[in-house]
Enzyme design. Structure first.
Site, PDB file in Angstrom:
ATOM      1  N   LYS A 214       2.149   7.139  -0.962  1.00  0.00           N
ATOM      2  CA  LYS A 214       0.560   7.010  -1.083  1.00  0.00           C
ATOM      3  C   LYS A 214      -0.655   6.331  -0.694  1.00  0.00           C
ATOM      4  O   LYS A 214      -0.784   5.878   0.618  1.00  0.00           O
ATOM      5  CB  LYS A 214       0.422   8.073  -2.120  1.00  0.00           C
ATOM      6  N   CYS A 268      -9.958   8.446  -0.863  1.00  0.00           N
ATOM      7  CA  CYS A 268      -7.985   7.885  -0.310  1.00  0.00           C
ATOM      8  C   CYS A 268      -8.197   6.729   0.420  1.00  0.00           C
ATOM      9  O   CYS A 268      -8.565   5.909   0.043  1.00  0.00           O
ATOM     10  CB  CYS A 268      -7.268   8.904   0.405  1.00  0.00           C
TER      11      CYS A 268
END
Length: 349
Positions: A214, A268
């Site tokens: 991620k 993010c």
């Protein structure tokens, strides 16, 4: 004998947790949502959607009316617990796991034999192990997993989310997912669950690799954006039209430069690279530099606006669009919002 129906407790009903809860309900699985925000809980229980996401209001109304989706201000007993709470960075750009660890403490007393815990919140490498250790200290009557593949009573896995705001439901359903358990058994249980609710491929690995995947994905994007942003500033300095330059450069069959912008927003890309930097500060030099370039861009844009405004007697600047991307209501880490606030302080917005 009637087979027991699986239920899921979704910890966090925000931009990730709520769309995922709706997707799970689509598969006929009951979801007991939990959020500390009572206004969010009340809206969901009324069949209303507290966030802007295409297609989501209809699903919230449908699943709330059927009883498949309920929301609560305290977590309820289930078979699967999915944690999708914020993991911000503090002022020193170090990860703040306070929300995540608090969520773990809140569900600890509810855990029972064969339960599955899935962490979807973005985390530094090693966080899933930390969660298991914390829960073991809180529930000494149960065995929690370790990476030595020893037997455990509770299963814990990490599954990083991969969605695009504005297209969340479609991406949740179709995107491939990485499943990283603390043990092989944990991974298998997590994989079996996601295979029930998504069309995409479910790829098994370990928790550390899944956590790093991620961070690597968003750092890759951040670095590419930083290159475009730095290039735009160099072009201004050298009196080159950056838009024409990128158009011409991208005619090369192996070059695909992104379009520059005012910075990087969202929870993010603007945050995750710092998780790598904080864990490997002496190694992640390029990742740090990209973050610094993108974080500096709003100030560069501000100077350009102020310089242009100085040509007028009493300038008024209109700021159109302050979310971090088009057609969403998410203001997290938005460079446009930051620029607007700085302009307001100068009394020209």
């Amino acid at each position: 004998m009637t087979e027991k129906k699986t239920s899921v407790t979704m910890v966090g009903l925000g931009y990730i947790g709520l769309p995922l809860a709706a997707l799970i309900c689509d598969s006929g699985i009951r979801v007991k949502g939990y959020d500390v925000n009572s206004a969010v809980v009340d809206k969901i229980n009324l069949g209303l959607c507290p966030i802007k996401e295409p297609g989501l209001p209809e699903k919230i109304f449908e699943h709330s009316a059927s009883g498949l989706l309920t929301a609560n201000t305290n977590p309820k007993v289930s078979d699967i617990y999915i944690i999708a709470v914020p993991t911000p960075v503090d002022t020193e750009f170090t990860p703040n796991l306070g929300y995540l660890l608090r969520a773990c403490r809140q569900i600890a007393s509810l855990l029972k034999l064969n339960d599955l815990i899935i962490i979807e919140s973005t985390c530094p490498v090693g966080t899933t192990e930390k969660v298991s250790h914390l829960l073991q200290t809180l529930r000494t009557d149960l065995r929690f997993p370790k990476q030595d593949n020893s037997e455990s009573d509770v299963n814990i896995a990490y599954c990083p989310e991969r969605i695009l705001p504005g297209n969340a439901l479609n991406e949740l359903k179709k995107n491939d997912r990485i499943l990283g358990g603390l043990t092989t058994k944990c991974t298998k249980k997590a994989k079996a669950f996601y295979e029930k609710i998504i069309y995409g491929q479910c790829v098994a690995t370990n928790s550390r690799t899944a956590e790093m995947a991620k961070l690597a994905e968003n750092s890759f994007r951040d670095i590419n954006i930083a290159y475009a942003n730095e290039l735009s500033m160099a072009c201004t300095e050298l009196d080159v039209n950056v838009w024409e330059l990128i158009k011409l450069t991208n005619m090369h069959p192996r070059v695909d430069i992104l379009m520059p912008g005012p910075g990087v927003g969202g929870h993010c890309i603007a945050v995750d690279p710092w998780f790598i930097v904080s864990s490997a500060p002496d190694t992640a030099k390029l990742i740090r530099q990209a973050r610094e370039v993108n974080d500096s861009k709003p100030h560069y844009v501000l100077k350009q606006i102020v310089d242009a405004a100085d040509q007028f007697k009493k300038p008024v600047v209109a700021c159109l669009g302050i979310a971090f991307k088009a057609d969403i209501d998410d203001l997290r880490e938005s460079p446009a919002l930051e620029i607007t606030k700085m302009l307001a302080q100068k009394n020209i917005a």
